[in-house]
Design a protein around this motif. Structure first.
Motif, PDB file in Angstrom:
ATOM      1  N   GLU A 177      47.553 -22.764  31.788  1.00  0.00           N
ATOM      2  CA  GLU A 177      47.497 -23.509  30.423  1.00  0.00           C
ATOM      3  C   GLU A 177      48.406 -24.753  30.947  1.00  0.00           C
ATOM      4  OE1 GLU A 177      47.118 -19.935  27.149  1.00  0.00           O
ATOM      5  OE2 GLU A 177      49.018 -20.886  27.773  1.00  0.00           O
ATOM      6  N   HIS A 204      42.013 -10.116  25.069  1.00  0.00           N
ATOM      7  CA  HIS A 204      42.663 -10.841  23.924  1.00  0.00           C
ATOM      8  C   HIS A 204      43.058 -12.319  24.754  1.00  0.00           C
ATOM      9  CE1 HIS A 204      46.541 -11.832  21.993  1.00  0.00           C
ATOM     10  NE2 HIS A 204      45.751 -11.847  21.295  1.00  0.00           N
ATOM     11  N   GLN A 205      43.569 -12.349  25.987  1.00  0.00           N
ATOM     12  CA  GLN A 205      43.813 -13.670  26.742  1.00  0.00           C
ATOM     13  C   GLN A 205      42.456 -14.612  26.700  1.00  0.00           C
ATOM     14  OE1 GLN A 205      46.845 -15.138  27.528  1.00  0.00           O
ATOM     15  NE2 GLN A 205      47.629 -13.359  26.042  1.00  0.00           N
ATOM     16  N   LYS A 208      41.725 -16.279  23.607  1.00  0.00           N
ATOM     17  CA  LYS A 208      42.390 -17.325  23.255  1.00  0.00           C
ATOM     18  C   LYS A 208      42.215 -18.482  24.055  1.00  0.00           C
ATOM     19  CE  LYS A 208      47.068 -16.478  22.514  1.00  0.00           C
ATOM     20  NZ  LYS A 208      48.443 -16.085  22.727  1.00  0.00           N
ATOM     21  N   GLN A 209      41.632 -18.371  25.308  1.00  0.00           N
ATOM     22  CA  GLN A 209      41.323 -19.470  25.974  1.00  0.00           C
ATOM     23  C   GLN A 209      39.854 -20.263  25.543  1.00  0.00           C
ATOM     24  OE1 GLN A 209      43.296 -20.706  27.961  1.00  0.00           O
ATOM     25  NE2 GLN A 209      44.605 -18.775  27.594  1.00  0.00           N
ATOM     26  N   TYR A 211      39.025 -19.923  22.489  1.00  0.00           N
ATOM     27  CA  TYR A 211      39.301 -20.549  21.266  1.00  0.00           C
ATOM     28  C   TYR A 211      39.934 -22.035  21.365  1.00  0.00           C
ATOM     29  CZ  TYR A 211      41.824 -21.109  16.541  1.00  0.00           C
ATOM     30  OH  TYR A 211      42.062 -21.569  15.436  1.00  0.00           O
ATOM     31  N   THR A 212      40.766 -21.966  22.420  1.00  0.00           N
ATOM     32  CA  THR A 212      41.375 -23.389  22.720  1.00  0.00           C
ATOM     33  C   THR A 212      39.983 -24.433  23.000  1.00  0.00           C
ATOM     34  OG1 THR A 212      43.291 -22.534  23.543  1.00  0.00           O
ATOM     35  CG2 THR A 212      42.777 -24.683  24.340  1.00  0.00           C
ATOM     36  N   ALA A 219      34.802 -16.596  21.718  1.00  0.00           N
ATOM     37  CA  ALA A 219      35.968 -16.204  21.476  1.00  0.00           C
ATOM     38  C   ALA A 219      35.961 -14.954  20.525  1.00  0.00           C
ATOM     39  CB  ALA A 219      36.972 -16.992  20.709  1.00  0.00           C
ATOM     40  N   PHE A 223      37.541 -11.232  21.257  1.00  0.00           N
ATOM     41  CA  PHE A 223      38.158 -10.482  20.388  1.00  0.00           C
ATOM     42  C   PHE A 223      37.961  -9.034  19.936  1.00  0.00           C
ATOM     43  CE2 PHE A 223      40.102 -14.906  19.581  1.00  0.00           C
ATOM     44  CZ  PHE A 223      41.265 -14.500  20.581  1.00  0.00           C
ATOM     45  N   GLU A 239      43.736 -12.797  15.742  1.00  0.00           N
ATOM     46  CA  GLU A 239      43.225 -14.133  16.311  1.00  0.00           C
ATOM     47  C   GLU A 239      41.559 -14.178  16.010  1.00  0.00           C
ATOM     48  OE1 GLU A 239      44.285 -16.276  18.204  1.00  0.00           O
ATOM     49  OE2 GLU A 239      46.187 -15.426  18.556  1.00  0.00           O
ATOM     50  N   LYS A 242      41.458 -15.775  12.845  1.00  0.00           N
ATOM     51  CA  LYS A 242      41.363 -17.356  12.802  1.00  0.00           C
ATOM     52  C   LYS A 242      40.132 -17.911  13.391  1.00  0.00           C
ATOM     53  CE  LYS A 242      44.693 -18.808  15.420  1.00  0.00           C
ATOM     54  NZ  LYS A 242      45.794 -19.088  16.557  1.00  0.00           N
TER      55      LYS A 242
END
Length: 466
Positions: A177, A204-205, A208-209, A211-212, A219, A223, A239, A242
């Protein structure tokens, strides 16, 4: 030797504590002293750990492990020179003891000599049985010097040695990141998941990537897999909520946030997101209810107070917005976001003197946005405080040189103050940088615009029509 059972461990610990209380002297082997010391260190009882080491060394003066524990405590207490002398003595006795190199590296790290620490830790790799731990220490040293590529490489070595080392996994993703290599993080996580498909942390990680990168369907899938791997994984539900919000699935998002409330104590974040979802669904009554719950759960969460304040601003209920932002400021007087909201609300209520105070506080707390400077200067102009307005605009010009919005305002105010040369200077700067915005100048300073001298200046910059 390690204690063969909890019973042995408890017996030795009780025996040691009894010795401290009665001043009777009991014998322990060196391994027992090590375990007792570890127990006290883990419990944060440093004074008792020191006593265990002291008595241990009295009974076993040649124990290198106890001496190393003594050195570790010295380093913790920043007695670095003393610790270094003891380490040099131990090195002469056991030059192949990895822990000696590790503790020496720890001393260099504390002195901010990270390259020397790395050199020693690499030497420790030759002698250590715990390669993952040493590689992790090297990775941390590289983080200290902002060498994220090398840090990532060593944390990856940790993962090769221990696939379940989630601490190193988090550090690897952190490095990706920081290097702004989101694709690299995604590729690494997918490769990791191929080997460990039931790792909820990795899924989970990965989510998040995605999602970014605004890859919301991917994403969402990630999840979902995290939740399949661990259906009590609160972070994955949050997450996922979101992502569902981004996809406009507000009811589904609320459902996921509700699950987190059932799994553990409620969080202000879940309440806040639920309030946002209900507002998007047009259910203002429930939206406000959850905004109230947000600030009740965590009065220090600025996002909660700004959410409820912004809600009333959108409803054009400025008195209620003012009431809640004042409550927020009473809780945290140094929050710049609160003061900016306060200034905006006072401006909407035409309470210009209060707005002036709030904008001043906003800038004092470090908000140097162009909109803040402009709004503050306009408030001062409305109050007839022209000199103060120019002072604010000149400060703004230091942050935003040649900005037309600032230059036009300076020109108008200087003309009002009768300072023709300064007015002319700033008007020409403004016209040169953004001619089109002279219509804004006309709106702000209609009386100035009527002057023949000003019209002549503007006409100089007027492009001839073709």
């Amino acid at each position: 030797m390690l204690f063969s059972s909890n019973e042995d461990y408890n017996l030795a610990l009780s025996k040691f504590e009894s010795m401290l209380k009665t001043n009777n002297v009991f014998f322990f082997d060196s391994a027992e002293f090590e375990e007792i010391t570890h127990h006290y260190l883990d419990a944060g009882k440093v004074a008792l750990a020191k006593k265990a080491i002291k008595i241990g060394l009295e009974q076993h003066p040649s124990s290198v492990n106890l001496k190393l524990m003594e050195i570790e405590l010295m380093v913790f207490e920043n007695k670095l020179d003393e610790a270094e002398k003891l380490l040099d003595g131990l090195y002469n006795l056991e030059p192949s003891n990895a822990e000696i190199y590790i503790q020496k590296a720890n001393i260099y790290s504390k002195r901010d000599e990270h390259y020397k620490a790395i050199e020693l830790l690499k030497m420790a790799l030759e002698f250590s049985d715990d390669l993952a731990d040493v590689n992790s220490l090297i990775g941390m040293e590289y983080l200290f010097i902002d060498d994220f590529k090398e840090a990532k490489r060593y944390f990856m070595k940790c993962m090769e040695l221990d696939i379940d080392d989630y601490s190193s996994l988090y550090n690897i993703i952190y490095c990706f990141e920081f290097l702004e290599d989101i694709d690299g993080a995604i590729n690494y996580l997918n490769e990791y998941i191929d080997q460990n498909p039931y790792s909820e942390v990795a899924w989970h990680q990965l989510g998040k990537q995605y999602y970014t990168k605004k890859m919301y369907p991917e994403a969402l899938a990630a999840f979902d897999f995290a939740i399949i791997a661990d259906d009590h994984f609160i972070g994955a539900y949050l997450e996922k909520g979101k992502v569902l919000e981004k996809l406009g699935e507000y009811n589904e998002a609320i459902h996921n946030y509700e699950i987190t409330l059932q799994l553990d104590d409620p969080t202000s974040f879940a309440y806040l997101r639920m309030g946002k979802c209900y507002e998007k669904l047009g259910n203002n009554e429930l939206a406000v209810k959850f905004y109230y719950k947000t600030v009740h759960e965590d009065p220090l969460l600025d996002k909660g107070w700004t959410a409820i304040t912004d809600y009333y601003i959108r409803q054009e209920n400025y008195q209620k917005a003012l009431y809640y932002i004042n409550k927020a400021i009473n809780i945290d007087t140094e929050n710049v976001f609160y003061w900016k909201r306060s200034a905006e609300i006072h401006r909407m209520l035409q309470l210009y003197e209060e707005a002036d105070i709030a904008y001043q506080k906003t800038v004092e707390l470090g908000n140097y946005e162009l909109s803040t400077w402009i709004a503050w200067a306009d408030i001062l102009k409305l109050l007839g405080e022209y000199n103060n307005s120019t002072h604010v605009l000149l400060q703004a010009l230091e942050f935003y040189p040649d900005n037309a919005k600032i230059e036009y305002r300076l020109a108008g105010i200087y003309f009002i103050l009768g300072e023709q040369s300064k007015g002319t200077f700033h008007l020409k700067n403004a016209l040169r940088n953004n001619f089109k915005e002279h219509f804004m100048f006309q709106k702000l300073f209609p009386s100035v615009m009527m002057r023949a001298s000003v019209k002549n200046i503007i006409s100089e910059f007027q492009k001839p029509s073709t």
